[in-house]
Design an enzyme around this catalytic site. Structure first.
Site, PDB file in Angstrom:
ATOM      1  N   GLY A 112       0.866  -1.317   0.057  1.00  0.00           N
ATOM      2  CA  GLY A 112       0.005  -0.172   0.109  1.00  0.00           C
ATOM      3  C   GLY A 112       0.935   1.337  -0.038  1.00  0.00           C
ATOM      4  O   GLY A 112       0.396   2.299   0.108  1.00  0.00           O
ATOM      5  N   CYS A 113       2.102   1.007  -0.280  1.00  0.00           N
ATOM      6  CA  CYS A 113       2.905   2.190  -0.028  1.00  0.00           C
ATOM      7  C   CYS A 113       2.733   3.366  -1.192  1.00  0.00           C
ATOM      8  O   CYS A 113       2.627   3.036  -2.365  1.00  0.00           O
ATOM      9  CB  CYS A 113       4.449   1.793  -0.155  1.00  0.00           C
ATOM     10  SG  CYS A 113       5.598   2.986   0.033  1.00  0.00           S
ATOM     11  N   GLY A 114       2.710   4.619  -0.859  1.00  0.00           N
ATOM     12  CA  GLY A 114       2.751   5.587  -1.897  1.00  0.00           C
ATOM     13  C   GLY A 114       4.098   6.553  -1.625  1.00  0.00           C
ATOM     14  O   GLY A 114       4.304   7.148  -2.774  1.00  0.00           O
ATOM     15  N   CYS A 116       7.215   5.722   0.122  1.00  0.00           N
ATOM     16  CA  CYS A 116       8.300   5.264   0.549  1.00  0.00           C
ATOM     17  C   CYS A 116       9.391   5.818  -0.065  1.00  0.00           C
ATOM     18  O   CYS A 116       9.622   5.981  -1.204  1.00  0.00           O
ATOM     19  CB  CYS A 116       8.440   3.634   0.387  1.00  0.00           C
ATOM     20  SG  CYS A 116       6.862   2.892   0.897  1.00  0.00           S
TER      21      CYS A 116
END
Length: 270
Positions: A112-114, A116
């Site tokens: 779900g990383c946006g 990082c």
């Protein structure tokens, strides 16, 4: 080596809280695999994603990360499957590659990383493009796009574990749909597919099944999209960024209604 499948079957049992006999069977699970994006010969990011539409992912990720300004700056993409994951090689135009290497930042991306890899608040992604100001979208078109969305999510129907991002034409017909375990990845894949097809941003609108966070708005702004329709609610920063970019943000979209948070002037009754 062949790419991993997008779904796998796993044994499971269903138990009740009341102590009834367990039911046994199998369940399709969405595949999540590391995707290493490599520019030139230099690794840039490892994103956890569904191993489908990876060429689209390369284009969309490159645009929304600010690595390229357009599809013409990507010379070639190559997918290389290995025992530990997938390498997605992206060959850039020489000048663009030099610029990228000069500002490279490493990213280790969870599903779900946006953002990082960001080390400073000043590095938060902020698109420079604004939305198409004279675009108008009818409410019946939004309703039509939502009505067709479930049937278009094939992996979602199978696994109930992925997000979808769709591009709808101005009449509401779904032109393209991409799915992924990560909502950002699904949108990047969709944007990449639109880039490769030469689809103009003034010819439709975005529909996403996830919540609308600020990164999703920034990605839409990089594309030049003027209208976002989200199934879930937006965050406060997403609304702020939508206002800055002049994007119409619709959310909590249901079969009978949609909540408009900003840009209502773009929406017409018919």
């Amino acid at each position: 080596m062949a790419l991993p499948p997008c779904s796998v079957s796993a044994p499971m049992r269903i138990v009740t809280y009341t102590g009834d006999a367990a039911r046994f069977g199998e369940r399709a699970l969405a595949v999540e695999t590391p995707i290493n994006l490599v520019y030139g010969s230099v690794p840039h990011a490892v994103m956890m994603a569904t191993p489908a539409d990876l060429e689209d992912f390369a284009y969309g990720f490159s645009l929304t990360e600010g690595i390229v300004e357009g599809a013409e700056e990507i010379r070639e993409t190559r997918v290389e499957a290995g025992p530990d994951g997938v390498r997605l090689h992206v060959e850039l135009a020489p000048g663009r590659l030099r610029e990228h290497l000069a500002r490279k930042r490493a990213i280790s991306g969870r599903t779900g990383c946006g953002v990082c890899g960001i080390e400073d608040l000043a590095e938060l992604p902020r698109a420079e493009m604004g939305a198409v100001s004279d675009l108008r979208v009818s409410l019946p078109a939004i309703a039509r796009s939502l009505a067709g969305l479930d049937a278009a999510q094939r992996l979602g129907a199978e696994t109930r574990a992925v997000h979808a991002a769709a591009w709808a034409a101005l009449d509401g017909a779904l032109v393209a749909v991409r799915e992924d375990v990560g909502r950002h990845n699904a949108l990047d894949k969709l944007i990449g597919g639109l880039m490769r097809a030469g689809t103009a941003a003034d010819q439709g609108f975005l529909v996403i099944t996830s919540r609308c966070s600020f990164e999703m708005v920034e990605k839409a702004a990089r594309l030049g999209a003027a209208v976002i329709v989200a199934i879930s609610a937006p965050t406060s920063l997403a609304l702020d960024r939508a206002r800055v970019h002049g994007i119409t943000l619709c959310a909590i979209a249901r079969a009978d209604s949609v909540t408009v948070f900003t840009g209502a002037e773009r929406l017409v009754a018919a």
